[in-house]
Design a protein around this motif. Structure first.
Motif, PDB file in Angstrom:
ATOM      1  N   ALA A 139     -61.932 -13.087  40.535  1.00 22.10           N
ATOM      2  CA  ALA A 139     -60.809 -14.013  40.757  1.00 22.10           C
ATOM      3  C   ALA A 139     -59.927 -14.239  39.521  1.00 22.10           C
ATOM      4  N   THR A 140     -60.524 -14.347  38.326  1.00 25.13           N
ATOM      5  CA  THR A 140     -59.676 -14.661  37.163  1.00 25.13           C
ATOM      6  C   THR A 140     -58.773 -13.482  36.778  1.00 25.13           C
ATOM      7  N   PRO A 141     -59.313 -12.272  36.583  1.00 22.55           N
ATOM      8  CA  PRO A 141     -58.398 -11.159  36.286  1.00 22.55           C
ATOM      9  C   PRO A 141     -57.415 -10.871  37.417  1.00 22.55           C
ATOM     10  N   GLY A 164     -62.673 -10.301  24.555  1.00 21.80           N
ATOM     11  CA  GLY A 164     -63.777 -10.763  25.406  1.00 21.80           C
ATOM     12  C   GLY A 164     -64.150  -9.669  26.390  1.00 21.80           C
ATOM     13  N   ARG A 165     -65.454  -9.444  26.555  1.00 22.13           N
ATOM     14  CA  ARG A 165     -65.911  -8.339  27.417  1.00 22.13           C
ATOM     15  C   ARG A 165     -66.878  -8.825  28.498  1.00 22.13           C
ATOM     16  N   SER A 166     -66.688 -10.061  28.970  1.00 19.66           N
ATOM     17  CA  SER A 166     -67.603 -10.546  30.017  1.00 19.66           C
ATOM     18  C   SER A 166     -67.327  -9.789  31.318  1.00 19.66           C
ATOM     19  N   ASN A 167     -68.355  -9.801  32.195  1.00 18.41           N
ATOM     20  CA  ASN A 167     -68.223  -9.094  33.476  1.00 18.41           C
ATOM     21  C   ASN A 167     -67.242  -9.773  34.411  1.00 18.41           C
ATOM     22  N   ILE A 168     -66.996 -11.087  34.184  1.00 18.91           N
ATOM     23  CA  ILE A 168     -66.111 -11.798  35.116  1.00 18.91           C
ATOM     24  C   ILE A 168     -64.665 -11.869  34.634  1.00 18.91           C
ATOM     25  N   VAL A 169     -64.442 -11.676  33.332  1.00 18.39           N
ATOM     26  CA  VAL A 169     -63.058 -11.757  32.846  1.00 18.39           C
ATOM     27  C   VAL A 169     -62.643 -10.511  32.052  1.00 18.39           C
ATOM     28  N   GLY A 170     -63.139 -10.392  30.821  1.00 14.50           N
ATOM     29  CA  GLY A 170     -62.601  -9.386  29.898  1.00 14.50           C
ATOM     30  C   GLY A 170     -62.684  -7.954  30.394  1.00 14.50           C
ATOM     31  N   ALA A 210     -56.546 -13.495  25.894  1.00 12.97           N
ATOM     32  CA  ALA A 210     -57.595 -14.124  25.079  1.00 12.97           C
ATOM     33  C   ALA A 210     -58.616 -14.764  26.002  1.00 12.97           C
ATOM     34  N   ALA A 211     -59.823 -14.210  26.014  1.00 16.86           N
ATOM     35  CA  ALA A 211     -60.876 -14.702  26.920  1.00 16.86           C
ATOM     36  C   ALA A 211     -62.203 -14.701  26.177  1.00 16.86           C
ATOM     37  N   LEU A 212     -62.285 -15.529  25.132  1.00 22.38           N
ATOM     38  CA  LEU A 212     -63.515 -15.548  24.351  1.00 22.38           C
ATOM     39  C   LEU A 212     -64.191 -16.912  24.316  1.00 22.38           C
ATOM     40  N   GLY A 213     -63.453 -17.956  24.736  1.00 24.45           N
ATOM     41  CA  GLY A 213     -64.059 -19.284  24.780  1.00 24.45           C
ATOM     42  C   GLY A 213     -64.163 -19.940  23.425  1.00 24.45           C
ATOM     43  N   LYS A 214     -63.205 -19.632  22.524  1.00 26.54           N
ATOM     44  CA  LYS A 214     -63.186 -20.275  21.200  1.00 26.54           C
ATOM     45  C   LYS A 214     -61.827 -20.970  21.027  1.00 26.54           C
ATOM     46  N   ASP A 231     -53.667 -16.839  28.069  1.00 25.65           N
ATOM     47  CA  ASP A 231     -54.771 -17.637  27.514  1.00 25.65           C
ATOM     48  C   ASP A 231     -55.744 -17.998  28.637  1.00 25.65           C
ATOM     49  N   VAL A 232     -56.917 -17.379  28.612  1.00 23.37           N
ATOM     50  CA  VAL A 232     -57.906 -17.618  29.677  1.00 23.37           C
ATOM     51  C   VAL A 232     -58.836 -18.782  29.314  1.00 23.37           C
ATOM     52  N   GLY A 233     -59.020 -18.993  28.027  1.00 24.26           N
ATOM     53  CA  GLY A 233     -60.023 -19.959  27.552  1.00 24.26           C
ATOM     54  C   GLY A 233     -59.825 -21.368  28.094  1.00 24.26           C
ATOM     55  N   ILE A 234     -60.945 -21.996  28.421  1.00 24.84           N
ATOM     56  CA  ILE A 234     -60.921 -23.433  28.749  1.00 24.84           C
ATOM     57  C   ILE A 234     -62.147 -24.030  28.074  1.00 24.84           C
ATOM     58  N   THR A 235     -61.936 -24.868  27.074  1.00 25.18           N
ATOM     59  CA  THR A 235     -63.053 -25.564  26.433  1.00 25.18           C
ATOM     60  C   THR A 235     -62.737 -27.050  26.437  1.00 25.18           C
ATOM     61  N   ARG A 236     -63.756 -27.841  26.760  1.00 22.37           N
ATOM     62  CA  ARG A 236     -63.585 -29.301  26.730  1.00 22.37           C
ATOM     63  C   ARG A 236     -63.826 -29.791  25.313  1.00 22.37           C
ATOM     64  N   GLY A 270     -52.108 -22.668  33.535  1.00 15.75           N
ATOM     65  CA  GLY A 270     -51.784 -21.240  33.448  1.00 15.75           C
ATOM     66  C   GLY A 270     -52.735 -20.417  34.306  1.00 15.75           C
ATOM     67  N   VAL A 271     -53.786 -19.888  33.676  1.00 10.72           N
ATOM     68  CA  VAL A 271     -54.722 -18.994  34.364  1.00 10.72           C
ATOM     69  C   VAL A 271     -55.601 -19.754  35.374  1.00 10.72           C
ATOM     70  N   GLY A 272     -55.930 -21.019  35.065  1.00 14.55           N
ATOM     71  CA  GLY A 272     -56.831 -21.792  35.939  1.00 14.55           C
ATOM     72  C   GLY A 272     -56.345 -21.844  37.390  1.00 14.55           C
TER      73      GLY A 272
HETATM   74  P1  NAD Z   1     -68.325 -15.249  27.834  1.00 10.84           P
HETATM   75  O1  NAD Z   1     -68.955 -16.226  26.891  1.00 10.84           O
HETATM   76  O2  NAD Z   1     -69.130 -14.651  28.908  1.00 10.84           O
HETATM   77  O3  NAD Z   1     -67.702 -14.063  26.984  1.00 10.84           O
HETATM   78  C1  NAD Z   1     -67.018 -14.284  25.782  1.00 10.84           C
HETATM   79  C2  NAD Z   1     -66.669 -12.966  25.185  1.00 10.84           C
HETATM   80  O4  NAD Z   1     -65.928 -13.194  24.002  1.00 10.84           O
HETATM   81  C3  NAD Z   1     -67.851 -12.094  24.816  1.00 10.84           C
HETATM   82  O5  NAD Z   1     -67.682 -10.831  25.425  1.00 10.84           O
HETATM   83  C4  NAD Z   1     -67.816 -11.975  23.300  1.00 10.84           C
HETATM   84  O6  NAD Z   1     -68.097 -10.657  22.859  1.00 10.84           O
HETATM   85  C5  NAD Z   1     -66.365 -12.319  22.990  1.00 10.84           C
HETATM   86  N1  NAD Z   1     -66.244 -13.008  21.701  1.00 10.84           N
HETATM   87  C6  NAD Z   1     -66.915 -14.112  21.284  1.00 10.84           C
HETATM   88  N2  NAD Z   1     -66.531 -14.429  20.027  1.00 10.84           N
HETATM   89  C7  NAD Z   1     -65.634 -13.518  19.644  1.00 10.84           C
HETATM   90  C8  NAD Z   1     -64.876 -13.313  18.473  1.00 10.84           C
HETATM   91  N3  NAD Z   1     -64.989 -14.134  17.416  1.00 10.84           N
HETATM   92  N4  NAD Z   1     -64.023 -12.273  18.428  1.00 10.84           N
HETATM   93  C9  NAD Z   1     -63.879 -11.441  19.494  1.00 10.84           C
HETATM   94  N5  NAD Z   1     -64.575 -11.593  20.637  1.00 10.84           N
HETATM   95  C10 NAD Z   1     -65.422 -12.618  20.720  1.00 10.84           C
HETATM   96  O7  NAD Z   1     -67.038 -16.002  28.403  1.00 10.84           O
HETATM   97  P2  NAD Z   1     -66.185 -15.794  29.748  1.00 10.84           P
HETATM   98  O8  NAD Z   1     -66.986 -16.218  30.919  1.00 10.84           O
HETATM   99  O9  NAD Z   1     -65.547 -14.458  29.761  1.00 10.84           O
HETATM  100  O10 NAD Z   1     -65.063 -16.915  29.519  1.00 10.84           O
HETATM  101  C11 NAD Z   1     -64.221 -16.892  28.383  1.00 10.84           C
HETATM  102  C12 NAD Z   1     -63.386 -18.157  28.369  1.00 10.84           C
HETATM  103  O11 NAD Z   1     -62.586 -18.191  29.539  1.00 10.84           O
HETATM  104  C13 NAD Z   1     -64.192 -19.462  28.403  1.00 10.84           C
HETATM  105  O12 NAD Z   1     -63.488 -20.453  27.674  1.00 10.84           O
HETATM  106  C14 NAD Z   1     -64.199 -19.837  29.876  1.00 10.84           C
HETATM  107  O13 NAD Z   1     -64.344 -21.219  30.086  1.00 10.84           O
HETATM  108  C15 NAD Z   1     -62.827 -19.378  30.269  1.00 10.84           C
HETATM  109  N6  NAD Z   1     -62.673 -19.049  31.691  1.00 10.84           N
HETATM  110  C16 NAD Z   1     -61.575 -19.534  32.297  1.00 10.84           C
HETATM  111  C17 NAD Z   1     -61.340 -19.237  33.616  1.00 10.84           C
HETATM  112  C18 NAD Z   1     -60.114 -19.763  34.264  1.00 10.84           C
HETATM  113  O14 NAD Z   1     -60.021 -19.805  35.478  1.00 10.84           O
HETATM  114  N7  NAD Z   1     -59.104 -20.139  33.503  1.00 10.84           N
HETATM  115  C19 NAD Z   1     -62.251 -18.451  34.338  1.00 10.84           C
HETATM  116  C20 NAD Z   1     -63.355 -17.932  33.682  1.00 10.84           C
HETATM  117  C21 NAD Z   1     -63.563 -18.238  32.343  1.00 10.84           C
END
Ligand code: NAD
Length: 291
Positions: A139-141, A164-170, A210-214, A231-236, A270-272
């Motif tokens: 859904a996110t990508p 970011g290389r997660s299976n659900i986003v990157g 940007a999908a790394l959660g930082k 910008d995909v990240g969402i951190t509280r 945005g992405v949410g």
């Molecule tokens: P995840 O923790 O599974 O993956 C994070 C990825 O970032 C990892 O692959 C890691 O290798 C990489 N990473 C971490 N630190 C790094 C650095 N310093 N430099 C480069 N790469 C780095 O996270 P995720 O599930 O892919 O989610 C990422 C972010 O997106 C989170 O903030 C999450 O809350 C947010 N998110 C938002 C939505 C949305 O609908 N907007 C949906 C899914 C996730």
């Protein structure tokens, strides 16, 4: 700099779906039905699930929310999924992640019937996406692709950097952007926590996801003038000045990056919302395919 307004684009998609559902209703056809499983009381997960259920209501979909305590066992959860798989009334199943540590996410995702896997995480659907076959895209990508399409952003030939290389986003994002499609046709660099010279990669990118959660990781010094920023990240972040006690932060330092780029997604808004719109589109599709 222009804003890629996910709230607005998602609203347009929801409006289209609402009209399609009204037609289904008038014709006496089955309406899309999404079942959501939420385990535990993680505030962020509960908020995402509430937003998904609300979006179903707004669009005329049926939804069922199944809430369980963290004491639920893997076996019990798999049984619940099996029930939903076999329930003809249910078109789409979403299990809100993350799961408690004692339950293996891969086992749970694999247990969902791929034809009901509207979050697009089942290996069958990920495989189809790899091969460019029709299936459910995560859904996110998928939402990000819909957003680029909505704003008619020409991505062909551009250099995209996905962080970011997660299976659900990157990872799925990198595949979709490199696909022979519009949006798509990008040359993609997939960066992660072990990438060297991340700044160098980012600086020459035309498009950055940007999908790394930082929070506020991507700074202006890492961005080329005129780049497109997603910008995909969402951190509280704790913030006592807010009624909720927190504010949301993206992975992009918006204030410094925005003036440099051509397009940028805000957080929130945005992405949410696009993730939810994509989930609804997948659920609608699942319903059409089943009935
Ligand atoms: P995840 O923790 O599974 O993956 C994070 C990825 O970032 C990892 O692959 C890691 O290798 C990489 N990473 C971490 N630190 C790094 C650095 N310093 N430099 C480069 N790469 C780095 O996270 P995720 O599930 O892919 O989610 C990422 C972010 O997106 C989170 O903030 C999450 O809350 C947010 N998110 C938002 C939505 C949305 O609908 N907007 C949906 C899914 C996730």
């Amino acid at each position: 700099m222009k804003i890629l307004d996910g709230k607005w684009a998602a609203q347009a998609i929801k409006e289209e779906l609402k009209q399609a559902v009204e037609k289904q209703k008038a014709a006496g056809e089955k309406l899309p039905h999404l079942a959501v499983i939420l385990i535990g009381d993680n505030g962020a997960s509960a908020a995402y699930v509430a937003a998904k259920v609300k979006a179903c209501e707004e669009t005329g979909f049926t939804s069922t929310l199944l809430r369980f305590d963290t004491s639920i066992t893997a076996t019990q959860l798999l049984e619940k999924i099996d029930n939903l798989n076999n329930d003809p009334a249910v078109d789409g199943i979403l299990v809100q992640l993350p799961l408690p540590a004692h339950i293996a996410e891969e086992e749970v995702i694999k247990a969902i019937d791929p034809t009901k896997d509207v979050d697009g995480c089942h290996p069958v659907n990920l495989g189809k996406m790899m091969q460019g076959q029709p299936g459910f895209v995560p859904a996110t990508p998928y939402g990000i692709m819909l957003l680029l399409k909505h704003y008619q952003i020409d991505t062909a030939g551009k250099h995209a950097v996905v962080i970011g290389r997660s299976n659900i986003v990157g990872r799925p994002m990198s595949i979709l952007l490199s696909g022979n499609s519009q949006p798509g046709n990008c040359t993609v660099t997939l960066c992660h926590s072990k990438t060297k010279n991340l700044e160098k990669h980012c600086k020459q990118a035309d498009l950055i996801v940007a999908a790394l959660g930082k929070p506020a990781f991507l700074q202006a010094s890492m961005v080329k003038e005129g780049a497109i920023i997603i910008d995909v990240g969402i951190t509280r972040i704790t913030d006592q000045t807010k009624k909720s006690g927190f504010r949301l932060s993206g992975d992009v330092h918006f204030e410094s990056v925005a003036p440099r780029c051509s397009w940028i997604t805000p957080v929130p808004g945005g992405v949410g919302p696009m993730t939810i719109a994509a989930l609804l589109k997948n659920t609608f599709q699942a319903c059409l395919q089943r009935h």
